[in-house]
Design a protein around this motif. Structure first.
Motif, PDB file in Angstrom:
ATOM      1  N   ALA A 104       0.771  -1.146  -0.050  1.00  0.00           N
ATOM      2  CA  ALA A 104      -0.049   0.011   0.065  1.00  0.00           C
ATOM      3  C   ALA A 104       0.793   1.268   0.027  1.00  0.00           C
ATOM      4  O   ALA A 104       1.929   1.130   0.611  1.00  0.00           O
ATOM      5  CB  ALA A 104      -0.907  -0.043   1.276  1.00  0.00           C
ATOM      6  N   THR A 106       1.218   5.711   0.222  1.00  0.00           N
ATOM      7  CA  THR A 106       0.396   6.768   1.133  1.00  0.00           C
ATOM      8  C   THR A 106       0.124   7.603   0.167  1.00  0.00           C
ATOM      9  O   THR A 106      -0.857   8.556   0.541  1.00  0.00           O
ATOM     10  CB  THR A 106       1.502   7.598   2.089  1.00  0.00           C
ATOM     11  OG1 THR A 106       2.586   7.913   1.369  1.00  0.00           O
ATOM     12  CG2 THR A 106       1.760   6.590   3.228  1.00  0.00           C
ATOM     13  N   TYR A 140      -3.876   5.264   2.990  1.00  0.00           N
ATOM     14  CA  TYR A 140      -4.047   4.681   3.804  1.00  0.00           C
ATOM     15  C   TYR A 140      -5.467   4.084   4.182  1.00  0.00           C
ATOM     16  O   TYR A 140      -5.700   3.045   4.664  1.00  0.00           O
ATOM     17  CB  TYR A 140      -3.421   5.494   5.068  1.00  0.00           C
ATOM     18  CG  TYR A 140      -3.787   5.121   6.516  1.00  0.00           C
ATOM     19  CD1 TYR A 140      -2.744   3.992   7.127  1.00  0.00           C
ATOM     20  CD2 TYR A 140      -4.865   5.331   7.472  1.00  0.00           C
ATOM     21  CE1 TYR A 140      -2.925   3.486   8.338  1.00  0.00           C
ATOM     22  CE2 TYR A 140      -4.962   4.678   8.608  1.00  0.00           C
ATOM     23  CZ  TYR A 140      -4.185   3.646   9.018  1.00  0.00           C
ATOM     24  OH  TYR A 140      -4.164   3.166  10.308  1.00  0.00           O
ATOM     25  N   MET A 143      -6.235   1.222   2.248  1.00  0.00           N
ATOM     26  CA  MET A 143      -5.559  -0.039   2.788  1.00  0.00           C
ATOM     27  C   MET A 143      -6.467  -0.636   3.963  1.00  0.00           C
ATOM     28  O   MET A 143      -6.709  -1.977   3.842  1.00  0.00           O
ATOM     29  CB  MET A 143      -4.254   0.347   3.349  1.00  0.00           C
ATOM     30  CG  MET A 143      -3.399  -0.949   3.945  1.00  0.00           C
ATOM     31  SD  MET A 143      -2.120  -0.505   4.683  1.00  0.00           S
ATOM     32  CE  MET A 143      -2.753   0.290   6.221  1.00  0.00           C
ATOM     33  N   CYS A 157       1.108  -6.956   5.463  1.00  0.00           N
ATOM     34  CA  CYS A 157       0.945  -5.688   4.685  1.00  0.00           C
ATOM     35  C   CYS A 157       1.990  -4.626   4.829  1.00  0.00           C
ATOM     36  O   CYS A 157       2.469  -4.490   6.045  1.00  0.00           O
ATOM     37  CB  CYS A 157      -0.488  -5.243   5.109  1.00  0.00           C
ATOM     38  SG  CYS A 157      -1.010  -3.944   4.211  1.00  0.00           S
ATOM     39  N   LEU A 159       2.882  -1.110   4.068  1.00  0.00           N
ATOM     40  CA  LEU A 159       2.778   0.579   3.993  1.00  0.00           C
ATOM     41  C   LEU A 159       3.896   1.351   3.503  1.00  0.00           C
ATOM     42  O   LEU A 159       4.656   1.618   4.598  1.00  0.00           O
ATOM     43  CB  LEU A 159       1.872   1.198   5.133  1.00  0.00           C
ATOM     44  CG  LEU A 159       1.522   2.576   4.788  1.00  0.00           C
ATOM     45  CD1 LEU A 159       0.447   2.890   3.670  1.00  0.00           C
ATOM     46  CD2 LEU A 159       0.969   3.140   6.266  1.00  0.00           C
ATOM     47  N   TYR A 191       8.377   3.615   6.447  1.00  0.00           N
ATOM     48  CA  TYR A 191       7.630   2.427   6.117  1.00  0.00           C
ATOM     49  C   TYR A 191       6.713   1.854   7.436  1.00  0.00           C
ATOM     50  O   TYR A 191       7.388   2.160   8.431  1.00  0.00           O
ATOM     51  CB  TYR A 191       8.191   1.535   5.262  1.00  0.00           C
ATOM     52  CG  TYR A 191       9.414   0.511   5.929  1.00  0.00           C
ATOM     53  CD1 TYR A 191       8.744  -0.452   6.717  1.00  0.00           C
ATOM     54  CD2 TYR A 191      10.637   1.059   5.952  1.00  0.00           C
ATOM     55  CE1 TYR A 191       9.883  -1.334   7.117  1.00  0.00           C
ATOM     56  CE2 TYR A 191      11.426   0.327   6.712  1.00  0.00           C
ATOM     57  CZ  TYR A 191      11.223  -0.938   7.517  1.00  0.00           C
ATOM     58  OH  TYR A 191      12.003  -1.692   8.217  1.00  0.00           O
TER      59      TYR A 191
END
Length: 885
Positions: A104, A106, A140, A143, A157, A159, A191
């Protein structure tokens, strides 16, 4: 023996003999006999006996195995040197639609760093982009929505910060995060890794004492991301893998489990079982004797109810001592602290008092139950319910809380009721001893502590403790033992009362207030005699033929009766919940006298009242009205003395399958207080008379029905009884053995009063001195077989064979006017001639001999003459015979 008895003494001498016998002590003798009987029963039911004895051994072995299992389980919870594990590649997520690494951003845009990280992770972990690694969101919020919508689809996951974003509200930082931050002499990349906790092993799968579980897949992702970042900033010059090792925190020994003692924690639950096995065995055996009338059989042969219960009490005490010692020895052999540190007498009292209380409960239940099936069901229900409660009562803290100083009123009431429940008192006493003598958990120290010696002073010391912050004052263990003794007395007292007032126990129930009467405590008047002078009106009241001249001509007026019955009656009430109640007169105003040296046969159809009359005379039922005496002893007042001179062969065999014929005869003979040598000799003679000498040492359970009837007949004559009552004694016997039984009965009736009920008219005709017929509980006729045939029969019965029966019938009617045709079929005529027409009888014989009436004689090919049978008399008196005219 019956066939060698001297001349029967007078009634006065019989009374004197009974008084002398009653002054002797039968109690000890009967208890010894009953204990001998029970020894034989339990020794031959070896499986049941061994099961009782070795149940404690099995329980202790099982507890040892549980202790070993608990110790092993606790050892697996302790790990002072956890292994050092090296992280390898990211494990793949297998399954339909499962994503190993969800990506994912941002912001919608990507950066060179994010693209490098994805390619590095895929290349170095053998993962495929858009298959194992897949972009799932560009911000976000998306996600979070994706993970919530597709649960358990993403293993880990990641990010990646590719543009500024505002994090969700948190207590640390709530401003916008800018990814491209310029920090001097530093390179920064942001991250975040989201861990799927549903895939991570749950805490209760990883052990009670383990720390929070580690997600090794997420750690492998972090290592790989860090390697990719280093590789990016070094322009590919750094290609070495970061060596990462993971080691869990050491697992220390858990204080709550260290030193855990299975006996302290669950001993009250498991040691509850051996006494309950004894409870079940005693209950079933007592009810079995009750269901099969074995106790009634002993009572009819002279056994007292006191010796009966005392013998079972001694039997229970013996088993309790054996089982309790078996439990203590097994506990010592298994090295349980409770048995090592507590004195032997205290342990015997602990298990013994509880077992005695359960034995008394078995006595109580046996007075209310009537079948073995119901005894099994009830005992198993009590055990199952008791195990559930005992599981809760195994926690001594829970018991102590009930004795709190500031508990609610309902808890105090509950405490009183629980004190009436023996297993509760056992659990409390067991917990008191275990808390001192065995390893136990200390609420003060918050750990298991070792036990100490349990002393006699501990037995009488009041217990003051603090349980879960509450102050409690608990009665001493000695008081708990006294309560257990009180439980035994209470249950035994109720059993004693119900044994008297319930008819299924003694046969004849006492009044509910029996213990308030002087007679129960031995203050009774001297034996009263029932008048044997029965008036002619009493005898003729219920007779079908009421001509006094006929009755006075029969041998009915007795001067010295052995049995005298005066207006005896038994009424059974059929009480209905809704509707009117009804009454059944099983015996209705029955009057009769039987002289000594006489055998009276009682005939009647099924349900006529024969067995009820026998039950009244033997004390198994209480008369509703009227009276009866046997040798001057009243059946209502002196049944105990009557049974000392009484022999009975009941309608249904009262025998123990585990005993031999010889043992039966010895048991019943000794019950009559006869010397052992004489009883043994008499037993062998009786068995020879009934042709059972060849199986005298075989178990009765292997016998046929006829063999059991012969044994019951032999038992009725053992002990030289003055009166013998035989209720259908030859039922089920073959013709040969029936003849042998008749011979024995004829020998036994010398110098005795005998009463015989039967459905065999031939048997009554052969054996009886007099015959009486009962219909619907009433006496219909009484006399010798010949007297009844003459008065109730059709006279001489003549059978004629002729080819012309119709012509012959007309000639007979004209020649013998008083004759009556009874049957005509197949060329055969059956006619009767009254006994009082002697002229016609004389003429008939002259005709048959050919001296007169030659025309009539020419029609007769063959002829036969017989008297009326007893069966015809019975059919006529009971109203079953069809009258022909």
């Amino acid at each position: 023996m019956g066939n060698k008895s001297p001349e029967s003494p007078s009634t006065g001498s019989i009374d004197s003999e009974i008084k002398n016998q009653s002054s002797r002590s039968y109690f000890t003798l009967q208890v010894k006999l009953l204990m001998w009987k029970q020894y034989l029963l339990f020794s031959r039911n070896l499986k049941s006996t061994l099961f009782q004895i070795f149940t404690p051994v099995c329980i202790c072995i099982f507890l040892v195995l549980l202790q070993q299992l608990a110790t092993y389980s606790m050892s697996t919870m302790t790990d002072k040197h956890p292994p050092d594990l090296s992280l390898s590649k990211i494990p793949k997520c297998y399954g339909s639609g499962c994503i190993t690494l969800g990506i994912a951003y941002t912001s919608p845009k990507t950066t060179k760093m994010s693209e490098h990280i994805l390619s590095y992770i895929a290349e170095n972990n053998d993962l495929k982009i858009n298959d194992d690694i897949k972009v799932i969101a560009n911000n976000y919020d998306d996600m979070i929505d994706y993970l919530a919508k597709y649960t358990n689809r993403t293993q880990t996951c990641l990010l990646l910060c590719t543009g500024p974003f505002k994090p969700p509200p948190n207590p640390i930082y709530n401003d916008t995060i800018v990814c491209d931050m310029d920090i001097p002499e530093a390179r920064l990349f942001l991250y975040s890794i989201l861990i799927n906790s549903t895939i991570t092993p749950l805490m209760y799968f990883s052990g009670f004492n383990s720390p929070q579980p580690v997600d090794y897949a997420s750690l492998a992702v972090k290592r790989s991301i860090d390697e990719a970042i280093i590789s990016f900033y070094s322009n590919g010059k750094y290609n070495n893998t970061i060596k990462t090792n993971v080691q869990s925190f050491p697992l220390p020994t858990n204080r709550w489990m260290s030193g855990y003692d299975i006996v302290t924690a669950a001993g009250a639950f498991y040691f509850f079982i051996p006494p309950m096995v004894t409870f079940v065995v005693l209950l079933i055996e007592i009810v079995r004797e009750k269901e099969y009338k074995l106790r009634h059989g002993l009572s009819m042969m002279g056994m007292g109810h006191g010796p009966y219960w005392f013998s079972w009490f001694l039997t229970g005490i013996i088993f309790i001592l054996i089982v309790s010692n078996s439990l203590i020895i097994s506990g010592l052999a298994c090295v349980f602290d409770l048995f090592l540190h507590a004195p032997y007498p205290i342990l015997i009292m602990l298990f013994g008092f509880f077992s005695i209380s359960m034995m008394c409960l078995a006595f109580l239940m046996s007075t209310m139950l009537t079948t073995t099936k119901s005894a099994y069901t009830t005992s198993y229900a009590i055990i199952l319910a008791g195990l559930v409660l005992q599981f809760l009562l195994s926690n001594i803290d829970m018991i102590y809380l009930i004795y709190g100083d500031d508990v609610a009123t309902w808890i105090k009431i509950t405490r009183v009721f629980l004190a009436l429940y023996p297993p509760f008192n056992f659990a409390k006493a067991f917990g008191d001893i275990a808390l001192k003598s065995s390893s136990h958990y200390s609420t003060k120290s918050k750990r298991w502590v070792s036990g100490d010696d349990y002393t006699w002073s501990d037995l009488t010391r009041t217990i003051h403790a603090t349980v879960q912050g509450s102050n409690v004052t608990v009665p001493s263990t000695f008081i708990t033992f006294m309560i257990l003794i009180g439980n035994s007395i209470m249950l035994g007292g109720i059993a004693w009362y119900l044994d008297h007032v319930l008819s299924s126990n003694r046969g004849t129930p006492d009044k509910w207030y029996f213990f308030l009467t002087p007679r129960y405590w031995g203050c009774k008047r001297s034996n009263r005699k029932v008048s044997s002078n029965i008036s002619l009106q009493d005898l003729t009241t219920n007779f079908r033929i009421q001509d006094p001249s006929i009755i006075s001509s029969s041998p009915l007026m007795l001067t010295e009766p052995g049995v005298s019955i005066n207006n005896l009656g038994k009424i059974f009430k059929n009480t209905k919940l809704c509707g009117a109640s009804s009454q059944i007169h099983a015996v209705n105003n029955f009057s009769l006298s039987i002289e000594k040296r006489e055998l009276l046969a009682i005939l009647g159809h099924n349900g006529a009242g024969k067995s009820t009359l026998i039950s009244l005379l033997t004390g198994l039922a209480k008369p509703s009205y009227g009276s009866a005496s046997i040798f001057g002893l009243d059946i209502a007042e002196d049944m105990k003395e009557i049974r000392k001179i009484l022999g009975v062969c009941p309608q249904h065999d009262i025998l123990w399958n585990e005993l031999t014929p010889r043992e039966h005869l010895i048991l019943f003979g000794r019950m009559k207080n006869l010397p052992y040598d004489r009883v043994c000799k008499e037993a062998d003679e009786k068995l020879c008379q009934v042709k059972l000498d060849y199986v005298k040492d075989k178990l009765v359970g292997t016998f046929s029905g006829g063999m059991k009837r012969r044994l019951s007949l032999a038992i009725s004559g053992v002990g030289d009884p003055k009166i013998i009552i035989l209720d259908e004694p030859t039922t089920g016997m073959d013709p040969i053995n029936r003849r042998n039984a008749w011979k024995l009965i004829q020998e036994m009736k010398k110098d005795r009063v005998m009463i015989l009920t039967t459905h065999s008219m031939e048997e009554a005709d052969v054996l009886s001195d007099r015959v009486c017929v009962i219909v619907d509980g009433m006496l219909k006729c009484l006399g010798t077989p010949l007297y009844l045939k003459n008065n109730y029969g059709d006279g001489f019965r003549i059978t004629l064979i002729s080819k012309t029966p119709n012509d012959l019938c007309q000639l007979i009617s004209r020649t013998f006017p008083s004759s009556r045709l009874i049957d005509s079929s197949g060329g055969s005529l059956v006619i009767s001639l009254p006994l009082d027409r002697k002229d016609e009888i004389h003429s008939f014989f002259l005709t048959m001999e050919g001296y007169q009436n030659h025309n009539l004689r020419a029609h007769i090919e063959d002829w036969g003459l017989s008297n009326t049978t007893l069966e015809e008399v019975f059919m006529r008196v009971t109203g079953k015979k069809e009258q022909s005219h």
